[in-house]
Write an enzyme that holds these catalytic residues in place. Sequence first.
Site, PDB file in Angstrom:
ATOM      1  N   ASN A   9       0.874  -1.178   0.000  1.00 35.21           N
ATOM      2  CA  ASN A   9       0.000   0.000   0.000  1.00 35.21           C
ATOM      3  C   ASN A   9       0.906   1.221   0.000  1.00 35.21           C
ATOM      4  O   ASN A   9       1.558   1.501   1.007  1.00 35.21           O
ATOM      5  CB  ASN A   9      -0.892  -0.037   1.251  1.00 35.21           C
ATOM      6  CG  ASN A   9      -1.685   1.233   1.457  1.00 35.21           C
ATOM      7  OD1 ASN A   9      -1.762   2.077   0.560  1.00 35.21           O
ATOM      8  ND2 ASN A   9      -2.262   1.374   2.637  1.00 35.21           N
ATOM      9  N   LYS A  11       0.046   4.266  -0.123  1.00 40.67           N
ATOM     10  CA  LYS A  11      -0.567   5.428   0.535  1.00 40.67           C
ATOM     11  C   LYS A  11      -0.381   6.672  -0.348  1.00 40.67           C
ATOM     12  O   LYS A  11      -0.421   6.546  -1.564  1.00 40.67           O
ATOM     13  CB  LYS A  11       0.004   5.598   1.948  1.00 40.67           C
ATOM     14  CG  LYS A  11      -0.081   4.279   2.737  1.00 40.67           C
ATOM     15  CD  LYS A  11       0.240   4.408   4.196  1.00 40.67           C
ATOM     16  CE  LYS A  11       0.103   3.030   4.864  1.00 40.67           C
ATOM     17  NZ  LYS A  11       0.288   3.076   6.302  1.00 40.67           N
ATOM     18  N   HIS A  93      -9.219   0.977   5.429  1.00 42.72           N
ATOM     19  CA  HIS A  93      -7.902   1.188   6.027  1.00 42.72           C
ATOM     20  C   HIS A  93      -8.044   2.129   7.224  1.00 42.72           C
ATOM     21  O   HIS A  93      -8.843   3.072   7.191  1.00 42.72           O
ATOM     22  CB  HIS A  93      -6.926   1.767   5.000  1.00 42.72           C
ATOM     23  CG  HIS A  93      -5.510   1.721   5.499  1.00 42.72           C
ATOM     24  ND1 HIS A  93      -5.024   2.636   6.409  1.00 42.72           N
ATOM     25  CD2 HIS A  93      -4.505   0.851   5.258  1.00 42.72           C
ATOM     26  CE1 HIS A  93      -3.770   2.325   6.696  1.00 42.72           C
ATOM     27  NE2 HIS A  93      -3.428   1.250   6.016  1.00 42.72           N
ATOM     28  N   GLU A  95      -6.372   4.522   8.199  1.00 42.25           N
ATOM     29  CA  GLU A  95      -6.173   5.949   7.884  1.00 42.25           C
ATOM     30  C   GLU A  95      -7.433   6.549   7.259  1.00 42.25           C
ATOM     31  O   GLU A  95      -7.706   7.742   7.434  1.00 42.25           O
ATOM     32  CB  GLU A  95      -4.935   6.107   6.984  1.00 42.25           C
ATOM     33  CG  GLU A  95      -3.658   5.868   7.794  1.00 42.25           C
ATOM     34  CD  GLU A  95      -2.503   5.256   7.039  1.00 42.25           C
ATOM     35  OE1 GLU A  95      -2.497   5.293   5.802  1.00 42.25           O
ATOM     36  OE2 GLU A  95      -1.593   4.715   7.708  1.00 42.25           O
ATOM     37  N   GLU A 163      -4.566  -5.051  10.735  1.00 38.82           N
ATOM     38  CA  GLU A 163      -3.526  -4.044  10.927  1.00 38.82           C
ATOM     39  C   GLU A 163      -3.763  -3.314  12.249  1.00 38.82           C
ATOM     40  O   GLU A 163      -4.601  -2.404  12.315  1.00 38.82           O
ATOM     41  CB  GLU A 163      -3.554  -3.017   9.789  1.00 38.82           C
ATOM     42  CG  GLU A 163      -3.322  -3.618   8.420  1.00 38.82           C
ATOM     43  CD  GLU A 163      -2.834  -2.570   7.418  1.00 38.82           C
ATOM     44  OE1 GLU A 163      -1.795  -2.788   6.822  1.00 38.82           O
ATOM     45  OE2 GLU A 163      -3.488  -1.514   7.278  1.00 38.82           O
ATOM     46  N   GLY A 169       3.395   2.065  10.698  1.00 41.71           N
ATOM     47  CA  GLY A 169       4.377   3.132  10.525  1.00 41.71           C
ATOM     48  C   GLY A 169       5.155   3.481  11.779  1.00 41.71           C
ATOM     49  O   GLY A 169       5.831   4.507  11.829  1.00 41.71           O
ATOM     50  N   SER A 209       4.252  -2.335  10.125  1.00 39.03           N
ATOM     51  CA  SER A 209       5.703  -2.398  10.325  1.00 39.03           C
ATOM     52  C   SER A 209       6.324  -3.727   9.895  1.00 39.03           C
ATOM     53  O   SER A 209       7.293  -4.183  10.511  1.00 39.03           O
ATOM     54  CB  SER A 209       6.060  -2.064  11.780  1.00 39.03           C
ATOM     55  OG  SER A 209       5.702  -0.724  12.071  1.00 39.03           O
ATOM     56  N   GLY A 231       5.312   1.283   4.306  1.00 37.63           N
ATOM     57  CA  GLY A 231       6.612   1.900   4.029  1.00 37.63           C
ATOM     58  C   GLY A 231       7.577   0.998   3.271  1.00 37.63           C
ATOM     59  O   GLY A 231       8.247   1.439   2.326  1.00 37.63           O
TER      60      GLY A 231
HETATM   61  P1  13P Z   1       3.607   0.219   7.497  1.00 43.85           P
HETATM   62  O1  13P Z   1       4.079  -1.074   6.831  1.00 43.85           O
HETATM   63  O2  13P Z   1       4.306   1.425   6.960  1.00 43.85           O
HETATM   64  O3  13P Z   1       3.603   0.098   8.965  1.00 43.85           O
HETATM   65  O4  13P Z   1       2.074   0.409   7.031  1.00 43.85           O
HETATM   66  C1  13P Z   1       1.180  -0.634   7.156  1.00 43.85           C
HETATM   67  C2  13P Z   1      -0.071  -0.260   6.467  1.00 43.85           C
HETATM   68  O5  13P Z   1      -0.828   0.593   6.917  1.00 43.85           O
HETATM   69  C3  13P Z   1      -0.375  -0.925   5.190  1.00 43.85           C
HETATM   70  O6  13P Z   1      -1.682  -0.678   4.788  1.00 43.85           O
END
Ligand code: 13P
Length: 249
Positions: A9, A11, A93, A95, A163, A169, A209, A231
């Site tokens: 992802n 983002k 998600h 976010e 998640e 993150g 992560s 990330g």
């Molecule tokens: P990270 O791998 O950056 O922690 O993000 C996870 C995520 O939200 C994937 O949708």
Amino acid sequence: MRRKLAAGNWKMNGTSDALAQLDALRKAHPTPGVDMLICPPATLISAAVVTAADHALAIGGQDCHMNETGAHTGDISAAMLKDAGASHVLTGHSERRTDHGESDEMIRNKTKAAHAQGLIAVVCIGETLKEREAANTLDIIAGQLAGSLPDVLTAENTVIAYEPVWAIGTGKVPTMNQIGEVHDYIRTKLEQRYGAGVGTSIRILYGGSVKGSNADEIFAVSNVDGALVGGASLRVEDFSPIITALENA
Ligand code: 13P
């Protein structure tokens, strides 16, 4: 057997120069032993589909509106994602839940809209740190599963991504026991609601992560069928070891 899925992802990261990463990714894994998915920003979907052509690498959206068309400035429908060549879309998600106030009901309707267009919905769920510290994790997961998933779905058109919000993150990862507890719980809930056939076959990804350095131990946990990576999906040198770890799991 559930086919494993390595999903990235991106983002709100990436302009057209990021397509070079996709090209490098397909070259690094010409015949992957797992399914691969990248969800770039919407502006890159069409070009990403061209870059990924003739490869198992699937391209997905990060969100869709619940309606097919209409006066919804800035939104994108599942039909539009499909038209751009996407095969998957993330729904719910954390976010989106936080930044855009998305409720379980909205996410359920988005998931239905994705299914109606023949897209595979990757439905995201997960508890906040406060909820985990209050020992409410499993209740939150149960509520999100009940509310975010439609009554009718298949193992082919739906993937769950667990998640934990506090792991996204942050570099913080739950213990393997904590991941296993939640994934086993999700499996049981899916089997109860959709029956053993469908419930056993839906893939459950872990996200938060995930890195090359922790992928092996995460993929060894029961009912972890892959990862949704933020990330570490942006650069091929970070994502590629995760794909390899999943192939070897
Ligand atoms: P990270 O791998 O950056 O922690 O993000 C996870 C995520 O939200 C994937 O949708």
